[in-house]
Design a protein around this motif. Structure first.
Motif, PDB file in Angstrom:
ATOM      1  N   LEU A  23     106.945  44.009  23.724  1.00  0.00           N
ATOM      2  CA  LEU A  23     106.254  43.881  25.009  1.00  0.00           C
ATOM      3  C   LEU A  23     105.620  45.211  25.377  1.00  0.00           C
ATOM      4  O   LEU A  23     106.312  46.234  25.457  1.00  0.00           O
ATOM      5  CB  LEU A  23     107.234  43.436  26.107  1.00  0.00           C
ATOM      6  CG  LEU A  23     107.780  42.013  25.959  1.00  0.00           C
ATOM      7  CD1 LEU A  23     108.917  41.761  26.936  1.00  0.00           C
ATOM      8  CD2 LEU A  23     106.660  40.994  26.170  1.00  0.00           C
ATOM      9  N   LEU A  43     102.292  40.624  26.752  1.00  0.00           N
ATOM     10  CA  LEU A  43     101.812  41.508  27.819  1.00  0.00           C
ATOM     11  C   LEU A  43     100.515  42.202  27.401  1.00  0.00           C
ATOM     12  O   LEU A  43      99.524  42.216  28.144  1.00  0.00           O
ATOM     13  CB  LEU A  43     102.899  42.539  28.152  1.00  0.00           C
ATOM     14  CG  LEU A  43     102.516  43.698  29.060  1.00  0.00           C
ATOM     15  CD1 LEU A  43     101.997  43.202  30.402  1.00  0.00           C
ATOM     16  CD2 LEU A  43     103.715  44.629  29.261  1.00  0.00           C
ATOM     17  N   ALA A  99      99.710  44.264  35.775  1.00  0.00           N
ATOM     18  CA  ALA A  99     100.168  43.142  34.956  1.00  0.00           C
ATOM     19  C   ALA A  99     101.552  42.679  35.399  1.00  0.00           C
ATOM     20  O   ALA A  99     102.338  43.457  35.941  1.00  0.00           O
ATOM     21  CB  ALA A  99     100.205  43.546  33.487  1.00  0.00           C
ATOM     22  N   THR A 100     101.817  41.410  35.151  1.00  0.00           N
ATOM     23  CA  THR A 100     103.135  40.835  35.412  1.00  0.00           C
ATOM     24  C   THR A 100     103.608  40.091  34.182  1.00  0.00           C
ATOM     25  O   THR A 100     102.877  39.234  33.652  1.00  0.00           O
ATOM     26  CB  THR A 100     103.084  39.854  36.609  1.00  0.00           C
ATOM     27  OG1 THR A 100     102.668  40.556  37.778  1.00  0.00           O
ATOM     28  CG2 THR A 100     104.458  39.238  36.863  1.00  0.00           C
ATOM     29  N   VAL A 101     104.800  40.423  33.713  1.00  0.00           N
ATOM     30  CA  VAL A 101     105.436  39.673  32.627  1.00  0.00           C
ATOM     31  C   VAL A 101     106.337  38.631  33.279  1.00  0.00           C
ATOM     32  O   VAL A 101     107.087  38.938  34.207  1.00  0.00           O
ATOM     33  CB  VAL A 101     106.292  40.593  31.739  1.00  0.00           C
ATOM     34  CG1 VAL A 101     106.901  39.811  30.586  1.00  0.00           C
ATOM     35  CG2 VAL A 101     105.464  41.749  31.216  1.00  0.00           C
ATOM     36  N   VAL A 132     103.060  47.765  35.726  1.00  0.00           N
ATOM     37  CA  VAL A 132     103.713  46.658  35.007  1.00  0.00           C
ATOM     38  C   VAL A 132     104.849  46.120  35.859  1.00  0.00           C
ATOM     39  O   VAL A 132     105.749  46.860  36.255  1.00  0.00           O
ATOM     40  CB  VAL A 132     104.256  47.133  33.641  1.00  0.00           C
ATOM     41  CG1 VAL A 132     105.025  46.009  32.954  1.00  0.00           C
ATOM     42  CG2 VAL A 132     103.120  47.618  32.742  1.00  0.00           C
ATOM     43  N   ALA A 134     107.641  42.651  36.479  1.00  0.00           N
ATOM     44  CA  ALA A 134     108.296  41.572  35.740  1.00  0.00           C
ATOM     45  C   ALA A 134     108.931  40.618  36.738  1.00  0.00           C
ATOM     46  O   ALA A 134     109.433  41.040  37.789  1.00  0.00           O
ATOM     47  CB  ALA A 134     109.362  42.133  34.803  1.00  0.00           C
ATOM     48  N   ALA A 151     102.458  36.215  30.463  1.00  0.00           N
ATOM     49  CA  ALA A 151     102.031  37.431  31.164  1.00  0.00           C
ATOM     50  C   ALA A 151     100.670  37.202  31.793  1.00  0.00           C
ATOM     51  O   ALA A 151      99.844  36.439  31.276  1.00  0.00           O
ATOM     52  CB  ALA A 151     101.960  38.618  30.197  1.00  0.00           C
TER      53      ALA A 151
END
Ligand code: MG
Length: 160
Positions: A23, A43, A99-101, A132, A134, A151
């Motif tokens: 990731l 991701l 970004a979002t996982v 980043v 999550a 993601a």
């Protein structure tokens, strides 16, 4: 003021045994990994699509097709660097990525700073501009059942 545009990226990959979990370029110890032609770094793939989208350059599949043997087990950070080069050739540079996982397990909190550092290095941005996050699936859907991970990413770029 310079022209800025924004792009959206989404990706998902299925969990499978005997695969590595990578990731944001970081291999994370886990009993399963993500399945894909490349290293299946969900991701990084979402970020690549967001950057390409912001530049109007299509999507990851057009530039790095999963039918191409060159990209088998490919290091997605390398693909990200190539995507940033494509942007540069089109006259754009990245400004900010968020970004979002979406992953049930494992927890990413302890790995987040390393992932940010790897991604920001590949994109050529200060880590302050590569965010980043999550979140979990709360037991719902394919993420919640730990069948896969997803993601989402937004990228802002500007004309050089
Ligand atoms: Mg992918």
């Amino acid at each position: 003021m310079s022209e800025r545009t924004t792009g959206l990226g989404y990706d998902c990959h299925r969990f499978a045994s005997g695969r590595r979990l990578v990731l944001g370029g970081l291999e994370i110890p886990h009993e399963t990994g993500l399945l894909g032609h490349s290293d299946a770094d969900v991701l990084t793939h979402a970020i690549i699509d967001a950057l390409l989208g912001a530049a109007g350059l299509g999507d990851i599949g057009q530039h790095f097709p999963d039918t191409d043997e060159r990209y088998r087990d490919a290091d997605s950070l390398g693909l990200l660097r190539s995507a940033v080069q494509l942007l540069g050739q089109a006259g754009f540079r990245p400004v900010h990525v968020d970004a979002t996982v979406i992953l049930e397990r494992p927890k990413l909190a302890e790995h987040r700073d390393v992932i940010r550092s790897l991604l920001s290095d590949a994109i050529g941005l200060d880590p302050a501009h590569v965010n980043v996050k999550a979140t979990r699936g709360e037991g719902m859907g394919f993420v919640g059942r730990q069948e896969g991970a997803a993601a989402l990413a937004l990228a802002t770029i500007e004309r050089q």
